[in-house]
Structure formats: C-alpha cells, structure tokens
Design a protein around this motif. Sequence first.
Motif, mmCIF file in Angstrom:
data_model
loop_
_atom_site.group_PDB
_atom_site.id
_atom_site.type_symbol
_atom_site.label_atom_id
_atom_site.label_comp_id
_atom_site.label_asym_id
_atom_site.label_seq_id
_atom_site.Cartn_x
_atom_site.Cartn_y
_atom_site.Cartn_z
ATOM 1 N N THR A 5 37.097 44.548 52.831
ATOM 2 C CA THR A 5 38.535 44.830 53.511
ATOM 3 C C THR A 5 39.389 43.844 52.870
ATOM 4 N N ALA A 6 40.815 44.220 52.685
ATOM 5 C CA ALA A 6 41.870 43.269 52.327
ATOM 6 C C ALA A 6 42.212 42.209 53.329
ATOM 7 N N ALA A 7 41.840 42.665 54.712
ATOM 8 C CA ALA A 7 42.182 41.572 55.838
ATOM 9 C C ALA A 7 40.984 40.340 55.795
ATOM 10 N N SER A 8 39.925 40.574 55.208
ATOM 11 C CA SER A 8 38.992 39.417 55.003
ATOM 12 C C SER A 8 39.108 38.526 53.770
ATOM 13 N N VAL A 9 39.898 38.727 52.847
ATOM 14 C CA VAL A 9 40.305 38.050 51.735
ATOM 15 C C VAL A 9 40.949 36.710 52.388
ATOM 16 N N VAL A 10 40.897 35.615 52.076
ATOM 17 C CA VAL A 10 41.529 34.344 52.308
ATOM 18 C C VAL A 10 42.368 33.916 50.891
ATOM 19 N N THR A 11 43.528 33.889 50.793
ATOM 20 C CA THR A 11 44.333 33.545 49.666
ATOM 21 C C THR A 11 44.651 32.077 49.869
ATOM 22 N N ASP A 12 44.488 31.218 48.659
ATOM 23 C CA ASP A 12 45.197 29.974 48.672
ATOM 24 C C ASP A 12 46.114 29.973 47.857
ATOM 25 N N GLY A 13 46.481 30.967 47.172
ATOM 26 C CA GLY A 13 47.805 31.048 46.173
ATOM 27 C C GLY A 13 47.558 30.965 44.773
ATOM 28 N N SER A 14 46.205 30.577 44.156
ATOM 29 C CA SER A 14 46.028 30.089 43.159
ATOM 30 C C SER A 14 45.191 31.052 42.365
ATOM 31 N N GLY A 15 43.959 31.531 42.596
ATOM 32 C CA GLY A 15 43.041 32.400 41.922
ATOM 33 C C GLY A 15 43.294 33.871 42.338
ATOM 34 N N ALA A 16 43.470 33.882 43.574
ATOM 35 C CA ALA A 16 43.517 35.487 44.147
ATOM 36 C C ALA A 16 44.690 36.261 43.597
ATOM 37 N N ALA A 17 45.796 35.880 43.432
ATOM 38 C CA ALA A 17 46.875 36.269 42.606
ATOM 39 C C ALA A 17 46.574 36.872 40.982
ATOM 40 N N GLY A 18 45.767 35.888 40.671
ATOM 41 C CA GLY A 18 45.660 36.359 39.183
ATOM 42 C C GLY A 18 44.364 37.390 39.239
ATOM 43 N N ASP A 19 43.310 37.363 40.192
ATOM 44 C CA ASP A 19 42.589 38.469 39.984
ATOM 45 C C ASP A 19 42.992 39.804 40.429
ATOM 46 N N GLU A 20 43.993 39.666 41.128
ATOM 47 C CA GLU A 20 44.651 40.923 41.866
ATOM 48 C C GLU A 20 45.637 41.569 40.696
ATOM 49 N N ARG A 21 46.237 40.668 39.728
ATOM 50 C CA ARG A 21 46.870 41.008 38.597
ATOM 51 C C ARG A 21 45.821 41.757 37.684
ATOM 52 N N SER A 22 44.993 40.932 37.441
ATOM 53 C CA SER A 22 44.083 41.557 36.329
ATOM 54 C C SER A 22 43.572 42.824 36.824
ATOM 55 N N LEU A 23 42.877 43.022 38.146
ATOM 56 C CA LEU A 23 42.497 44.228 38.782
ATOM 57 C C LEU A 23 43.610 45.427 38.547
ATOM 58 N N TYR A 24 44.794 45.012 38.825
ATOM 59 C CA TYR A 24 45.842 45.933 38.587
ATOM 60 C C TYR A 24 46.192 46.585 37.070
ATOM 61 N N ILE A 25 45.887 45.610 36.201
ATOM 62 C CA ILE A 25 46.060 45.929 34.994
ATOM 63 C C ILE A 25 44.994 46.651 34.467
ATOM 64 N N MET A 26 43.771 46.295 34.700
ATOM 65 C CA MET A 26 42.592 47.015 34.632
ATOM 66 C C MET A 26 42.654 48.630 34.845
ATOM 67 N N ARG A 27 43.329 48.875 36.133
ATOM 68 C CA ARG A 27 43.398 50.096 36.588
ATOM 69 C C ARG A 27 44.449 50.602 35.653
ATOM 70 N N VAL A 28 45.412 50.308 35.530
ATOM 71 C CA VAL A 28 46.494 50.951 34.673
ATOM 72 C C VAL A 28 46.013 51.323 33.279
ATOM 73 N N VAL A 29 45.177 50.498 32.651
ATOM 74 C CA VAL A 29 44.425 50.711 31.456
ATOM 75 C C VAL A 29 43.545 51.996 31.574
ATOM 76 N N GLN A 30 42.841 51.934 32.789
ATOM 77 C CA GLN A 30 41.760 52.928 32.705
ATOM 78 C C GLN A 30 42.607 54.241 33.029
ATOM 79 N N ILE A 31 43.669 54.268 33.796
ATOM 80 C CA ILE A 31 44.560 55.587 34.177
ATOM 81 C C ILE A 31 45.090 56.018 32.751
ATOM 82 N N ALA A 32 45.356 55.158 31.916
ATOM 83 C CA ALA A 32 46.113 55.617 30.845
ATOM 84 C C ALA A 32 45.012 56.018 29.652
ATOM 85 N N VAL A 33 43.663 55.448 29.822
ATOM 86 C CA VAL A 33 42.724 55.867 28.892
ATOM 87 C C VAL A 33 42.313 57.342 29.374
ATOM 88 N N MET A 34 42.220 57.533 30.543
ATOM 89 C CA MET A 34 41.870 58.694 31.021
ATOM 90 C C MET A 34 42.876 59.918 30.681
#
Length: 81
Positions: A5-34
Amino acid sequence: LRCCTAASVVTDGSGAAGDERSLYIMRVVQIAVMCVLALTVVFGIFFLGCNLLIKSEGMINFLVKERRPSKEVEAVVVGPY
C-alpha cells in the motif's frame, strides 16, 4: 497486503521520487506501445479485409465474363431466324 500500500511507503525525499517517476514513465511507455500495437492490428485487419474484398470482386467478375455467352454464339442463334 500491508507492504504494497502507498501508506506503508516511507519517503526520505531522495530515492522514492526517482522510483515513482521512472515507474510513471514505464507505464506511459507501456500504454504507448500497446496503443501502437492495437492500431497496427486494427489497420492490418482492415487492409486485409479490403484486399480480400477486391480479390473476390475480381473473381466474381471473371466468373461472370466466363458465363456470358460469346458474340459468335449469339450470331449463330440469331442467324437462322
């Protein structure tokens, strides 16, 4: 269940934002390819259907020409009367 769940994720401001951005980009690329694949399939089926329709019309026209009696036969039939 709690670990995903999203509530259990503890963010310190450094790595989680990059992971979230790369996950979002990966989703957009998957949608575009489909979308591209879906459009390719739709247009492929459309053009294949059109090609088959054109070929079937050509075959029907060929059969109609073969079944039509020639002008020589008409001349022979019309001649004696």
